[in-house]
Design a protein around this motif. Structure first.
Motif, PDB file in Angstrom:
ATOM      1  N   ASP A   1     -63.094 -20.874  28.405  1.00 20.36           N
ATOM      2  CA  ASP A   1     -63.368 -19.645  27.656  1.00 20.36           C
ATOM      3  C   ASP A   1     -64.643 -18.942  28.113  1.00 20.36           C
ATOM      4  O   ASP A   1     -64.750 -17.726  27.998  1.00 20.36           O
ATOM      5  CB  ASP A   1     -63.437 -19.936  26.158  1.00 20.36           C
ATOM      6  CG  ASP A   1     -62.079 -19.849  25.477  1.00 20.36           C
ATOM      7  OD1 ASP A   1     -61.085 -19.513  26.160  1.00 20.36           O
ATOM      8  OD2 ASP A   1     -62.006 -20.110  24.267  1.00 20.36           O
ATOM      9  N   LEU A   2     -65.602 -19.671  28.613  1.00 20.06           N
ATOM     10  CA  LEU A   2     -66.882 -19.058  28.986  1.00 20.06           C
ATOM     11  C   LEU A   2     -66.882 -18.466  30.394  1.00 20.06           C
ATOM     12  O   LEU A   2     -67.617 -17.518  30.660  1.00 20.06           O
ATOM     13  CB  LEU A   2     -68.021 -20.062  28.830  1.00 20.06           C
ATOM     14  CG  LEU A   2     -68.266 -20.577  27.412  1.00 20.06           C
ATOM     15  CD1 LEU A   2     -69.396 -21.597  27.402  1.00 20.06           C
ATOM     16  CD2 LEU A   2     -68.549 -19.438  26.443  1.00 20.06           C
ATOM     17  N   ILE A   3     -66.058 -18.989  31.272  1.00 18.86           N
ATOM     18  CA  ILE A   3     -66.075 -18.543  32.675  1.00 18.86           C
ATOM     19  C   ILE A   3     -65.810 -17.041  32.796  1.00 18.86           C
ATOM     20  O   ILE A   3     -66.397 -16.368  33.636  1.00 18.86           O
ATOM     21  CB  ILE A   3     -65.077 -19.359  33.538  1.00 18.86           C
ATOM     22  CG1 ILE A   3     -65.327 -19.092  35.019  1.00 18.86           C
ATOM     23  CG2 ILE A   3     -63.641 -19.058  33.201  1.00 18.86           C
ATOM     24  CD1 ILE A   3     -66.336 -19.978  35.626  1.00 18.86           C
ATOM     25  N   GLY A   4     -64.959 -16.510  31.956  1.00 12.36           N
ATOM     26  CA  GLY A   4     -64.612 -15.095  32.038  1.00 12.36           C
ATOM     27  C   GLY A   4     -65.707 -14.154  31.553  1.00 12.36           C
ATOM     28  O   GLY A   4     -65.585 -12.936  31.698  1.00 12.36           O
ATOM     29  N   LEU A   5     -66.772 -14.691  30.987  1.00 15.05           N
ATOM     30  CA  LEU A   5     -67.858 -13.847  30.483  1.00 15.05           C
ATOM     31  C   LEU A   5     -68.976 -13.659  31.507  1.00 15.05           C
ATOM     32  O   LEU A   5     -69.752 -12.719  31.406  1.00 15.05           O
ATOM     33  CB  LEU A   5     -68.413 -14.433  29.190  1.00 15.05           C
ATOM     34  CG  LEU A   5     -67.417 -14.447  28.036  1.00 15.05           C
ATOM     35  CD1 LEU A   5     -67.861 -15.414  26.957  1.00 15.05           C
ATOM     36  CD2 LEU A   5     -67.248 -13.042  27.488  1.00 15.05           C
ATOM     37  N   ALA A   6     -69.059 -14.552  32.475  1.00 17.29           N
ATOM     38  CA  ALA A   6     -70.092 -14.438  33.508  1.00 17.29           C
ATOM     39  C   ALA A   6     -69.867 -13.163  34.310  1.00 17.29           C
ATOM     40  O   ALA A   6     -68.742 -12.808  34.654  1.00 17.29           O
ATOM     41  CB  ALA A   6     -70.048 -15.650  34.430  1.00 17.29           C
ATOM     42  N   GLY A   7     -70.941 -12.440  34.548  1.00 13.11           N
ATOM     43  CA  GLY A   7     -70.862 -11.193  35.310  1.00 13.11           C
ATOM     44  C   GLY A   7     -70.460  -9.985  34.487  1.00 13.11           C
ATOM     45  O   GLY A   7     -70.381  -8.877  35.012  1.00 13.11           O
TER      46      GLY A   7
END
Length: 120
Positions: free
Chosen positions: A82-88
């Protein structure tokens, strides 16, 4: 690159003990394993205080940090997914009522971190 873009997300597992008798009335032992499985509380409801919570920290390119805390129970794999898509991403450009988080146990932590950043 925008200064408000999330450059790092850290998720730290914590175990937060519950007070005795804080989940049920004294003397009540809930052993409904189907209920516990449905709500990811362990083998039985009394395992709930032993489940891990996560402290989520989102740091932007300009050094601001937003913090949130999950509900009990998400696994490391669920957190990473769930957190990977928030980076950047720029938290100020996210649709705050529909954040890109699938697991509702994680959603509140991300929402708190994003709104914490927005408030700064």
């Amino acid at each position: 690159m925008s200064k408000s873009v999330v450059r790092r997300i850290t998720a730290t597992p914590v175990r937060v003990p519950a007070r005795p008798d804080s989940l049920n009335s004294p003397g009540v032992e809930d052993t409904d394993s189907k209920f516990a499985e449905k709500f990811h509380t362990g083998a039985r409801w009394t395992d709930f205080p032993l489940e891990i919570k996560w402290i989520v920290e989102m740091e932007t390119a300009d050094g601001q940090t937003g913090v949130g805390e999950t509900y009990r129970g998400p696994t490391r794999e669920q957190m990473e997914a769930d957190l990977i898509g928030l980076a950047g991403r720029d938290p100020l450009k996210l649709e705050w009522r529909r954040l890109p988080v699938r697991d509702m146990r994680i959603y509140d932590a991300v929402e708190s971190a994003v709104l914490d950043l927005a408030g700064k």
